[in-house]
Design a protein around this motif. Structure first.
Motif, PDB file in Angstrom:
ATOM      1  N   ARG A 115       0.815  -1.225   0.000  1.00 44.22           N
ATOM      2  CA  ARG A 115       0.000   0.000   0.000  1.00 44.22           C
ATOM      3  C   ARG A 115       0.847   1.273   0.000  1.00 44.22           C
ATOM      4  N   ILE A 116       1.878   1.271  -0.796  1.00 44.36           N
ATOM      5  CA  ILE A 116       2.716   2.474  -0.888  1.00 44.36           C
ATOM      6  C   ILE A 116       2.586   3.135  -2.255  1.00 44.36           C
ATOM      7  N   ALA A 117       1.533   2.755  -2.985  1.00 37.92           N
ATOM      8  CA  ALA A 117       1.414   3.251  -4.358  1.00 37.92           C
ATOM      9  C   ALA A 117       1.411   4.770  -4.423  1.00 37.92           C
ATOM     10  N   ARG A 118       0.686   5.402  -3.497  1.00 34.01           N
ATOM     11  CA  ARG A 118       0.586   6.866  -3.555  1.00 34.01           C
ATOM     12  C   ARG A 118       1.927   7.538  -3.292  1.00 34.01           C
ATOM     13  N   ALA A 119       2.857   6.819  -2.625  1.00 30.40           N
ATOM     14  CA  ALA A 119       4.171   7.407  -2.374  1.00 30.40           C
ATOM     15  C   ALA A 119       4.898   7.685  -3.682  1.00 30.40           C
ATOM     16  N   ALA A 120       4.620   6.882  -4.721  1.00 33.03           N
ATOM     17  CA  ALA A 120       5.273   7.098  -6.015  1.00 33.03           C
ATOM     18  C   ALA A 120       4.861   8.427  -6.631  1.00 33.03           C
ATOM     19  N   LEU A 121       3.689   8.923  -6.228  1.00 31.34           N
ATOM     20  CA  LEU A 121       3.218  10.195  -6.773  1.00 31.34           C
ATOM     21  C   LEU A 121       3.941  11.379  -6.149  1.00 31.34           C
ATOM     22  N   ALA A 122       4.794  11.115  -5.124  1.00 29.46           N
ATOM     23  CA  ALA A 122       5.536  12.199  -4.478  1.00 29.46           C
ATOM     24  C   ALA A 122       6.744  12.632  -5.296  1.00 29.46           C
ATOM     25  N   VAL A 123       7.048  11.931  -6.372  1.00 30.15           N
ATOM     26  CA  VAL A 123       8.151  12.341  -7.245  1.00 30.15           C
ATOM     27  C   VAL A 123       7.800  13.679  -7.879  1.00 30.15           C
ATOM     28  N   ALA A 124       8.746  14.604  -7.854  1.00 34.57           N
ATOM     29  CA  ALA A 124       8.494  15.939  -8.400  1.00 34.57           C
ATOM     30  C   ALA A 124       8.060  15.837  -9.866  1.00 34.57           C
ATOM     31  N   PRO A 125       6.907  16.402 -10.230  1.00 38.66           N
ATOM     32  CA  PRO A 125       6.444  16.315 -11.620  1.00 38.66           C
ATOM     33  C   PRO A 125       7.452  16.856 -12.619  1.00 38.66           C
ATOM     34  N   VAL A 126       8.214  17.886 -12.239  1.00 38.97           N
ATOM     35  CA  VAL A 126       9.178  18.440 -13.183  1.00 38.97           C
ATOM     36  C   VAL A 126      10.240  17.403 -13.549  1.00 38.97           C
ATOM     37  N   VAL A 127      10.600  16.530 -12.609  1.00 32.56           N
ATOM     38  CA  VAL A 127      11.577  15.479 -12.892  1.00 32.56           C
ATOM     39  C   VAL A 127      10.972  14.438 -13.829  1.00 32.56           C
ATOM     40  N   VAL A 128       9.705  14.090 -13.603  1.00 26.17           N
ATOM     41  CA  VAL A 128       9.035  13.130 -14.487  1.00 26.17           C
ATOM     42  C   VAL A 128       8.922  13.701 -15.897  1.00 26.17           C
ATOM     43  N   HIS A 129       8.517  14.963 -15.995  1.00 23.10           N
ATOM     44  CA  HIS A 129       8.410  15.594 -17.317  1.00 23.10           C
ATOM     45  C   HIS A 129       9.769  15.629 -18.012  1.00 23.10           C
ATOM     46  N   ALA A 130      10.813  15.972 -17.260  1.00 22.89           N
ATOM     47  CA  ALA A 130      12.155  16.032 -17.847  1.00 22.89           C
ATOM     48  C   ALA A 130      12.646  14.642 -18.224  1.00 22.89           C
ATOM     49  N   MET A 131      12.321  13.632 -17.408  1.00 22.96           N
ATOM     50  CA  MET A 131      12.701  12.259 -17.734  1.00 22.96           C
ATOM     51  C   MET A 131      12.084  11.834 -19.063  1.00 22.96           C
ATOM     52  N   LEU A 132      10.794  12.118 -19.235  1.00 26.77           N
ATOM     53  CA  LEU A 132      10.131  11.760 -20.492  1.00 26.77           C
ATOM     54  C   LEU A 132      10.735  12.520 -21.668  1.00 26.77           C
ATOM     55  N   ALA A 133      11.064  13.801 -21.444  1.00 25.89           N
ATOM     56  CA  ALA A 133      11.681  14.587 -22.516  1.00 25.89           C
ATOM     57  C   ALA A 133      13.047  14.020 -22.877  1.00 25.89           C
ATOM     58  N   GLY A 134      13.846  13.645 -21.868  1.00 24.86           N
ATOM     59  CA  GLY A 134      15.160  13.045 -22.133  1.00 24.86           C
ATOM     60  C   GLY A 134      15.040  11.737 -22.890  1.00 24.86           C
ATOM     61  N   ILE A 135      14.039  10.921 -22.504  1.00 25.32           N
ATOM     62  CA  ILE A 135      13.805   9.666 -23.222  1.00 25.32           C
ATOM     63  C   ILE A 135      13.414   9.954 -24.665  1.00 25.32           C
ATOM     64  N   GLY A 136      12.538  10.946 -24.854  1.00 24.08           N
ATOM     65  CA  GLY A 136      12.112  11.288 -26.208  1.00 24.08           C
ATOM     66  C   GLY A 136      13.265  11.728 -27.087  1.00 24.08           C
ATOM     67  N   ILE A 137      14.152  12.564 -26.537  1.00 25.39           N
ATOM     68  CA  ILE A 137      15.318  13.019 -27.309  1.00 25.39           C
ATOM     69  C   ILE A 137      16.225  11.843 -27.636  1.00 25.39           C
ATOM     70  N   THR A 138      16.437  10.958 -26.664  1.00 31.96           N
ATOM     71  CA  THR A 138      17.294   9.789 -26.890  1.00 31.96           C
ATOM     72  C   THR A 138      16.725   8.889 -27.980  1.00 31.96           C
ATOM     73  N   ILE A 139      15.415   8.632 -27.925  1.00 35.55           N
ATOM     74  CA  ILE A 139      14.776   7.805 -28.953  1.00 35.55           C
ATOM     75  C   ILE A 139      14.912   8.453 -30.324  1.00 35.55           C
ATOM     76  N   ALA A 140      14.657   9.758 -30.399  1.00 35.65           N
ATOM     77  CA  ALA A 140      14.751  10.454 -31.686  1.00 35.65           C
ATOM     78  C   ALA A 140      16.164  10.377 -32.248  1.00 35.65           C
ATOM     79  N   LEU A 141      17.175  10.563 -31.386  1.00 35.37           N
ATOM     80  CA  LEU A 141      18.563  10.479 -31.853  1.00 35.37           C
ATOM     81  C   LEU A 141      18.900   9.083 -32.359  1.00 35.37           C
TER      82      LEU A 141
END
Length: 748
Positions: free
Chosen positions: A125-151
């Motif tokens: 029952r710690i699922a909601r703890a995962a939502l404590a990750v800063a959204p800006v880091v999640v957004h940046a992680m997805l952007a970094g993945i997107g750039i890596t895939i495109a390259l």
């Protein structure tokens, strides 16, 4: 006849009939809404699943396996009704790194282990703890993945192979351009053009998913034109691609890190996607722990049969909602359609050019870098965190990039939370100095404290205004030592503690954060009878001097020679009614008169008359207010008719007209009864209305209304709810908390 039939029906017949009807309605909803939506999601998921498998370096069939299992297993077990799961672009880089380091079959074992870890996350029952990750880091992680895939996929589109790192993909790009494969580049360019331009086609055409159209057009062109573009290769059927995972021979620490990485990223991405999907519909909300158990179960099965990791995918989920899905049947059916396609039409997959999927993934990668996220990071002051995380993910790896981003985000948060504003300045037209300390005062503030203290003359008289919510021992000692030296040199130091933390408590225990509510409790709360003070009045005055006399002083200074109240405020003498609190007013706002029962005697008592005339003729008040309250002792005595002290009975005689109007069903009494108030409270409200009528007949009041527009209004303070209701001469009105002019009545 129908009634007779129902009466004679056997027990449980009605419930069985209702159950049959419910099942029939549910089936009709699935056929009408979920079945068409599942086909749309299937058409979107098919090319994406193939492309992600190719980009990951996994067998092509692994993407189809993950899509089938993600749709069916996560759809059945998961906690989100409309989320659709499958292989996600967000894990492409991690899976590619795992395959490169451990091989495909060991990667399948890692996927199984990550799934088990996700199930444990859900069970704990710690699922909601995962939502404590800063959204800006999640957004940046997805952007970094997107750039890596495109390259990576740019090289595939140009006819080459992607390299092991983003830096190599960048540095080798000029050489790849010099040796590009024209046919493949043409096919990939067509896919990119269709994907980017699909939003501009008519809405009726847009019903068909853009990725499907792009891949189909590119496949047809590669078939009819001599492009020479390399196509996908499947080793046998989907069932031939099933491969059992292999247990690693060693390097367990590296394997454990990869398991944790996949489990965390898959969990966070699934939960964030579920949150986003919940905002798109009004159906049942996601059960986050169950969702993790569903995602983990899907990953265990996917890894066991040779599939990619599974996560909740926002692209497919958003498509599912927009297509009109109503239940989890849509996600399950989309997995069934992919299974049927993979078994019956596998030959079509082998006609798809790799360059087409590369073009598809380039667009998907670019779309992961969202301008809205960058603008949001800029507005919230998190642009540095965003940029550093993106660069770290691209140039290092996903795990290290996310860790760096989280550390930087935490450091920025710490700096914002613990910083304190300290200002020392002389008070104008005074020999005193004022030092304000606002925020969290910790050892980190010592340099700033020292610098500001140094500005103050050593023998000056100083007021230290502390609006502090945290005070550690180091800062307390620094302030105490400075105050001791200041007083030793002939100066004086007065502490005004407005915040929720007190200097006197600094050495009694570990430092603790004080919350703003404590300040309101101290200022607005009543004296506690169990307090240790023998004289609560003296203790209250001391607390006032210590905490907020300093705040009130400037306002009183403006009023030292005159008063200009807005309202003549007549209310009961009851100790529970605090006029300035319930009207959110301050010194000089209310000219208050109090008596038992908030009465306006017509004759026989001159005190209210004198105050009213003074307020109208000398102070020029702009409004007259009569305020009653619930559980009024005066109204209770009047209602019961019980014998009282002659002095009290003589005073309550002024309220007899109110009792008479109450007994004759005054409109205010009717409205109060309909609102659920008891009879004594109904009488209290009628009494307010009666006093308003008396005031309206007063010559000075009538003149003030005619000449200056003075208003006359009534209020009723409900002690139990701490809410205020407006009372008019013929009804009640709610006071709108959000209205610019909340005194505008809304009659009930």
């Amino acid at each position: 006849m129908m009634a007779v039939e129902n009466d004679l029906a056997p027990p449980g017949f009605g419930a069985e009939k209702r159950t049959t009807a419910t099942r029939s309605d549910r089936l009709a909803s699935i056929v009408r809404h979920d079945l068409p939506a599942s086909i749309v999601v299937f058409l979107v998921a098919l090319p994406l699943s193939l492309g992600i498998a190719v980009a990951s370096g996994a067998p092509v069939a692994a993407g189809l396996v993950a899509a089938i299992i993600g749709g069916i297993v996560a759809g059945v077990i998961g906690g989100s009704t409309l989320q659709v799961s499958g292989p996600a672009a967000g894990l492409t880089v991690v899976v590619a790194e795992s395959i490169s380091q451990f091989g495909w079959r060991v990667t399948c074992f890692i996927v199984v282990a990550a799934g088990v870890l996700q199930i444990l996350f859900g069970l704990s029952r710690i699922a909601r703890a995962a939502l404590a990750v800063a959204p800006v880091v999640v957004h940046a992680m997805l952007a970094g993945i997107g750039i890596t895939i495109a390259l990576q996929q740019v090289h595939v589109l140009l006819g080459g192979s992607s390299h092991s790192s983003a830096w190599n993909n960048i540095t080798e790009l000029p050489a790849q351009l010099m040796s590009l494969h024209g046919g493949g580049a043409f096919v990939g360019g067509v896919v990119i053009a269709i994907m980017l331009g699909w939003r501009y086609v008519p809405a009726k055409v847009r019903v068909v998913p853009g990725p499907l159209v792009a891949v189909v057009v590119a496949t047809v062109l590669a078939t009819v034109l001599p492009t020479g573009a390399e196509k996908l290769v499947l080793s046998g059927s989907l069932f031939d691609a099933v491969a059992l995972p292999q247990i690693p021979d060693g390097g367990w620490s590296s394997v454990a890190v990869m398991v944790l990485t996949i489990a965390l990223i898959a969990s966070v991405e699934s939960l964030l996607s579920a949150v986003a999907v919940d905002k798109m519909h009004t159906g049942p909300r996601t059960h986050f722990d169950r969702e993790l158990i569903g995602q983990g179960s899907a990953n265990v099965l996917s890894g066991l049969v040779g599939g990619l990791p599974v996560t909740g995918v926002i692209v497919r989920s958003a498509t599912n909602v927009q297509a009109g899905a109503r239940s989890r049947a849509s996600a399950i059916l989309h997995g069934v359609w992919i299974l049927l396609f993979s078994v019956a039409l596998v030959g079509l997959v082998e006609q798809i050019p790799k360059a087409a999927l590369a073009g598809l993934l380039i667009v998907i990668g670019i779309q992961l870098v969202k301008l809205a996220h960058i603008k949001l990071a800029r507005r919230t002051g998190d642009l540095l965190v965003y940029a550093v995380t993106v660069v770290s993910v691209v140039l290092l790896n996903l795990l290290e990039g996310v860790i760096i981003g989280l550390v930087l985000a935490f450091g920025l948060l710490l700096w914002r939370v613990v910083r304190v504003a300290i200002v020392a300045a002389p008070i104008p037209a005074s020999q005193r100095w004022l030092i304000t300390i606002d925020g969290s005062c910790t050892f980190l503030a010592l340099p700033k404290l020292s610098a500001e203290f140094a500005k103050v003359p050593v023998d000056a008289d100083v007021t230290v205004e502390m609006t502090v919510d945290f005070l550690d021992h180091a800062a307390f000692e620094a302030i105490e030592e400075w105050a001791r030296q200041q007083e030793g040199n002939g100066g004086s130091v007065d502490f005004v503690e407005i915040g929720s933390v007190r200097m006197a408590d600094a050495t009694t225990g570990p430092p603790a954060r004080g919350f703003g509510r404590a300040v309101f409790e101290e200022i607005l709360g009543p004296w506690r009878r169990e307090d240790r003070h023998r004289d609560p009045l003296a203790a209250g005055v001391a607390a006032y001097h210590r905490s907020h006399a300093h705040v009130v002083r400037p306002h009183l200074d403006e009023l030292r020679d005159r008063q200009d109240p807005d309202s003549f405020f007549l209310t009961c003498a009851d100790s529970r009614v605090v006029p300035n609190v319930i009207t959110n007013s301050g010194p000089g706002d209310l000219f208050t008169v109090r008596n038992v029962g908030n009465l306006v005697p017509v004759e026989g008592d001159a005190s209210v008359e004198a105050a009213l005339l003074f307020a109208l003729q000398e102070l020029n008040v702009r409004s007259i207010v009569v305020c009653g309250h619930s559980s009024c002792g005066a109204m209770a005595a009047l209602y019961s008719g019980a014998q009282a002290d002659p002095g009290i009975s003589a005073w309550l005689a002024h309220a007899e007209p109110s009792l008479d109007r109450f007994r004759h069903e005054h409109p205010v009494a009717v409205a109060a009864r309909e609102a659920g108030f008891g009879e004594v409270d109904q009488l209290s409200m009628v009494n307010v209305a009666t006093q308003l009528e008396t005031l309206h007949r007063h010559p000075a009041v009538r003149a003030a209304i005619a000449e200056r527009g003075v208003t006359v209004s009534g209020l009723f303070f409900d002690i139990a709810s701490a809410r205020v209701i407006e009372v008019t001469v013929d009804g009640l009105a709610h006071i709108d908390d959000t209205a610019p002019d909340p005194m505008t009545p809304e009659l009930v």
